[in-house]
Design an enzyme around this catalytic site. Structure first.
Site, PDB file in Angstrom:
ATOM      1  N   LEU A 271       0.863  -1.186   0.000  1.00 33.12           N
ATOM      2  CA  LEU A 271       0.000   0.000   0.000  1.00 33.12           C
ATOM      3  C   LEU A 271       0.905   1.244   0.000  1.00 33.12           C
ATOM      4  O   LEU A 271       1.953   1.233   0.651  1.00 33.12           O
ATOM      5  CB  LEU A 271      -0.887  -0.005   1.243  1.00 33.12           C
ATOM      6  CG  LEU A 271      -1.945  -1.116   1.311  1.00 33.12           C
ATOM      7  CD1 LEU A 271      -2.673  -1.075   2.651  1.00 33.12           C
ATOM      8  CD2 LEU A 271      -2.942  -0.980   0.163  1.00 33.12           C
TER       9      LEU A 271
ATOM     10  N   GLU B 150      -7.763   2.973   8.898  1.00 32.98           N
ATOM     11  CA  GLU B 150      -8.409   2.541   7.656  1.00 32.98           C
ATOM     12  C   GLU B 150      -8.319   1.015   7.535  1.00 32.98           C
ATOM     13  O   GLU B 150      -9.268   0.347   7.109  1.00 32.98           O
ATOM     14  CB  GLU B 150      -7.734   3.251   6.465  1.00 32.98           C
ATOM     15  CG  GLU B 150      -8.652   3.472   5.258  1.00 32.98           C
ATOM     16  CD  GLU B 150      -8.839   2.233   4.414  1.00 32.98           C
ATOM     17  OE1 GLU B 150      -9.941   2.021   3.875  1.00 32.98           O
ATOM     18  OE2 GLU B 150      -7.866   1.452   4.294  1.00 32.98           O
TER      19      GLU B 150
HETATM   20  N1  LIG Z   1      -5.553   0.188  -1.846  1.00 36.99           N
HETATM   21  C1  LIG Z   1      -6.245  -0.941  -1.877  1.00 36.99           C
HETATM   22  O1  LIG Z   1      -7.425  -0.965  -1.513  1.00 36.99           O
HETATM   23  C2  LIG Z   1      -5.610  -2.198  -2.391  1.00 36.99           C
HETATM   24  C3  LIG Z   1      -6.344  -3.392  -2.420  1.00 36.99           C
HETATM   25  C4  LIG Z   1      -5.721  -4.539  -2.934  1.00 36.99           C
HETATM   26  C5  LIG Z   1      -4.418  -4.473  -3.413  1.00 36.99           C
HETATM   27  N2  LIG Z   1      -3.752  -3.300  -3.354  1.00 36.99           N
HETATM   28  C6  LIG Z   1      -2.397  -3.184  -3.893  1.00 36.99           C
HETATM   29  O2  LIG Z   1      -2.464  -3.528  -5.276  1.00 36.99           O
HETATM   30  C7  LIG Z   1      -1.282  -4.222  -5.659  1.00 36.99           C
HETATM   31  C8  LIG Z   1      -1.646  -5.641  -6.127  1.00 36.99           C
HETATM   32  O3  LIG Z   1      -2.648  -5.567  -7.106  1.00 36.99           O
HETATM   33  P1  LIG Z   1      -2.445  -6.032  -8.631  1.00 36.99           P
HETATM   34  O4  LIG Z   1      -3.552  -5.438  -9.408  1.00 36.99           O
HETATM   35  O5  LIG Z   1      -1.038  -5.713  -9.039  1.00 36.99           O
HETATM   36  O6  LIG Z   1      -2.519  -7.625  -8.533  1.00 36.99           O
HETATM   37  P2  LIG Z   1      -3.699  -8.622  -8.082  1.00 36.99           P
HETATM   38  O7  LIG Z   1      -4.953  -8.340  -8.836  1.00 36.99           O
HETATM   39  O8  LIG Z   1      -3.789  -8.682  -6.607  1.00 36.99           O
HETATM   40  O9  LIG Z   1      -3.070 -10.013  -8.570  1.00 36.99           O
HETATM   41  C9  LIG Z   1      -2.813 -10.221  -9.933  1.00 36.99           C
HETATM   42  C10 LIG Z   1      -2.709 -11.722 -10.131  1.00 36.99           C
HETATM   43  O10 LIG Z   1      -4.009 -12.296 -10.008  1.00 36.99           O
HETATM   44  C11 LIG Z   1      -4.097 -13.410 -10.877  1.00 36.99           C
HETATM   45  N3  LIG Z   1      -5.131 -13.153 -11.889  1.00 36.99           N
HETATM   46  C12 LIG Z   1      -5.349 -12.006 -12.571  1.00 36.99           C
HETATM   47  N4  LIG Z   1      -6.330 -12.179 -13.469  1.00 36.99           N
HETATM   48  C13 LIG Z   1      -6.768 -13.454 -13.336  1.00 36.99           C
HETATM   49  C14 LIG Z   1      -7.769 -14.230 -13.965  1.00 36.99           C
HETATM   50  N5  LIG Z   1      -8.534 -13.742 -14.958  1.00 36.99           N
HETATM   51  N6  LIG Z   1      -7.937 -15.497 -13.587  1.00 36.99           N
HETATM   52  C15 LIG Z   1      -7.162 -16.039 -12.618  1.00 36.99           C
HETATM   53  N7  LIG Z   1      -6.194 -15.350 -11.969  1.00 36.99           N
HETATM   54  C16 LIG Z   1      -6.009 -14.079 -12.322  1.00 36.99           C
HETATM   55  C17 LIG Z   1      -2.730 -13.590 -11.535  1.00 36.99           C
HETATM   56  O11 LIG Z   1      -1.986 -14.444 -10.669  1.00 36.99           O
HETATM   57  P3  LIG Z   1      -0.789 -15.410 -11.180  1.00 36.99           P
HETATM   58  O12 LIG Z   1       0.291 -14.491 -11.638  1.00 36.99           O
HETATM   59  O13 LIG Z   1      -0.425 -16.186  -9.948  1.00 36.99           O
HETATM   60  O14 LIG Z   1      -1.348 -16.271 -12.260  1.00 36.99           O
HETATM   61  C18 LIG Z   1      -2.192 -12.167 -11.499  1.00 36.99           C
HETATM   62  O15 LIG Z   1      -0.786 -12.075 -11.580  1.00 36.99           O
HETATM   63  C19 LIG Z   1      -0.392  -4.210  -4.418  1.00 36.99           C
HETATM   64  O16 LIG Z   1       0.427  -3.046  -4.462  1.00 36.99           O
HETATM   65  C20 LIG Z   1      -1.376  -4.131  -3.289  1.00 36.99           C
HETATM   66  O17 LIG Z   1      -0.789  -3.598  -2.117  1.00 36.99           O
HETATM   67  C21 LIG Z   1      -4.323  -2.174  -2.863  1.00 36.99           C
END
Ligand SMILES: NC(=O)c1ccc[n+]([C@@H]2O[C@H](COP(=O)([O-])OP(=O)(O)OC[C@H]3O[C@@H](n4cnc5c(N)ncnc54)[C@H](OP(=O)(O)O)[C@@H]3O)[C@@H](O)[C@H]2O)c1
Length: 189
Positions: A23, A30
Site C-alpha cells: 500500500l 483505515e
Molecule cells: N488500496 C487498496 O485498496 C488495495 C487493495 C488490494 C491491493 N492493493 C495493492 O495492489 C497491488 C496488487 O494488485 P495487482 O492489481 O497488481 O494484482 P492482483 O490483482 O492482486 O493479482 C494479480 C494476479 O491475479 C491473478 N489473476 C489475474 N487475473 C486473473 C484471472 N482472470 N484469472 C485467474 N487469476 C487471475 C494472476 O496471478 P498469477 O500471476 O499467480 O497467475 C495475477 O498475476 C499491491 O500493491 C497491493 O498492495 C491495494
C-alpha cells in the site's frame, strides 16, 4: 441466495491503490475499518469470503495471513501454494469462483463476498452481474503509485451504510473519507 459482490478499496487522488506490491500509505484506522467491514456477519455461524488476486495475497504480511475469520479466495492462473493455510482456496477464473459460491454445502457457510483487489479482480467483478456495491475510501492526497483502481461505471449511486462513518477522517496528517456506491443494475438481470 443471490451472489453479491461488495468491493472494498482505498484509492488516492489519482486513483492509485498500490506501489511495489504494497500500500502507498500507512493508515491503521483505515485497515481496522477494512478488517471490521470484511469480517462482521449477522449470523455468528457464518464467515465472509474475501476474494483477491495472487499479488494482493502476496502483499499480506505473513503474520496476518490468511485474513482471519474469513474464507480467503485467491485468484491465480499459475496456481498458488496454500499448503498449511486453513480456509483458503485458489481459483483459476471468476467462473470457478462463482461455481464455489453456488455450491449447496458452501452456501450454508458464508454470508458476504468482499472483493479486496487488486486491479483486475476489481474490474472483473465490477463488470459482472453480481456487482452490488463499492466501498471506496478516498485518500485525499496524491501518492506515487504503480497500480490503479479501474474506471468506475458512470451510473453508480451514492448511498449510506450505518456501519460507515460519514465525516472526514484524519491520521498522520492524511485526510480520507469513506464512500459507498451502489450499482443500480444489480439484480435486474
Ligand atoms: N488500496 C487498496 O485498496 C488495495 C487493495 C488490494 C491491493 N492493493 C495493492 O495492489 C497491488 C496488487 O494488485 P495487482 O492489481 O497488481 O494484482 P492482483 O490483482 O492482486 O493479482 C494479480 C494476479 O491475479 C491473478 N489473476 C489475474 N487475473 C486473473 C484471472 N482472470 N484469472 C485467474 N487469476 C487471475 C494472476 O496471478 P498469477 O500471476 O499467480 O497467475 C495475477 O498475476 C499491491 O500493491 C497491493 O498492495 C491495494
Amino acid at each position: 441466495m443471490v451472489i453479491k459482490f461488495d468491493l472494498i478499496a482505498a484509492a488516492c487522488e489519482n486513483m492509485g491503490i498500490g506501489k511495489n506490491n504494497d500500500l502507498p500509505w500507512r493508515l491503521k484506522s483505515e485497515l481496522a475499518y477494512f478488517s471490521q467491514m470484511t469480517t462482521q456477519t449477522s449470523d455468528a455461524n457464518k464467515k465472509n469470503v474475501v476474494l483477491m488476486g495472487r499479488k494482493t495475497w502476496d502483499a499480506i504480511p505473513p503474520k496476518f495471513k490468511p485474513l482471519n475469520q474469513r474464507y480467503n479466495f485467491i485468484m491465480s492462473r499459475a496456481g498458488v501454494n496454500l499448503e498449511g493455510y486453513k480456509d483458503c482456496f485458489s481459483f483459476k477464473s471468476l467462473d470457478e469462483v462463482i461455481s464455489k459460491l453456488q455450491d449447496e454445502k458452501f452456501k450454508q457457510q458464508y454470508e458476504n463476498v468482499w472483493v479486496i483487489g487488486g486491479s483486475y479482480i476489481y474490474e472483473a467483478t465490477m463488470n459482472s452481474k453480481y456487482f452490488h456495491r463499492l466501498y471506496l475510501t478516498k485518500v485525499l492526497k496524491t501518492f506515487d503509485c504503480d497500480t490503479f483502481f479501474p474506471k468506475m461505471k458512470d451510473n453508480l449511486v451514492k448511498v449510506s451504510d450505518p456501519r460507515v462513518p460519514e465525516k472526514i477522517q484524519e491520521e498522520n496528517g492524511i485526510q480520507f473519507v469513506y464512500h459507498v456506491y451502489e450499482n443500480p443494475d444489480f439484480n435486474k438481470a
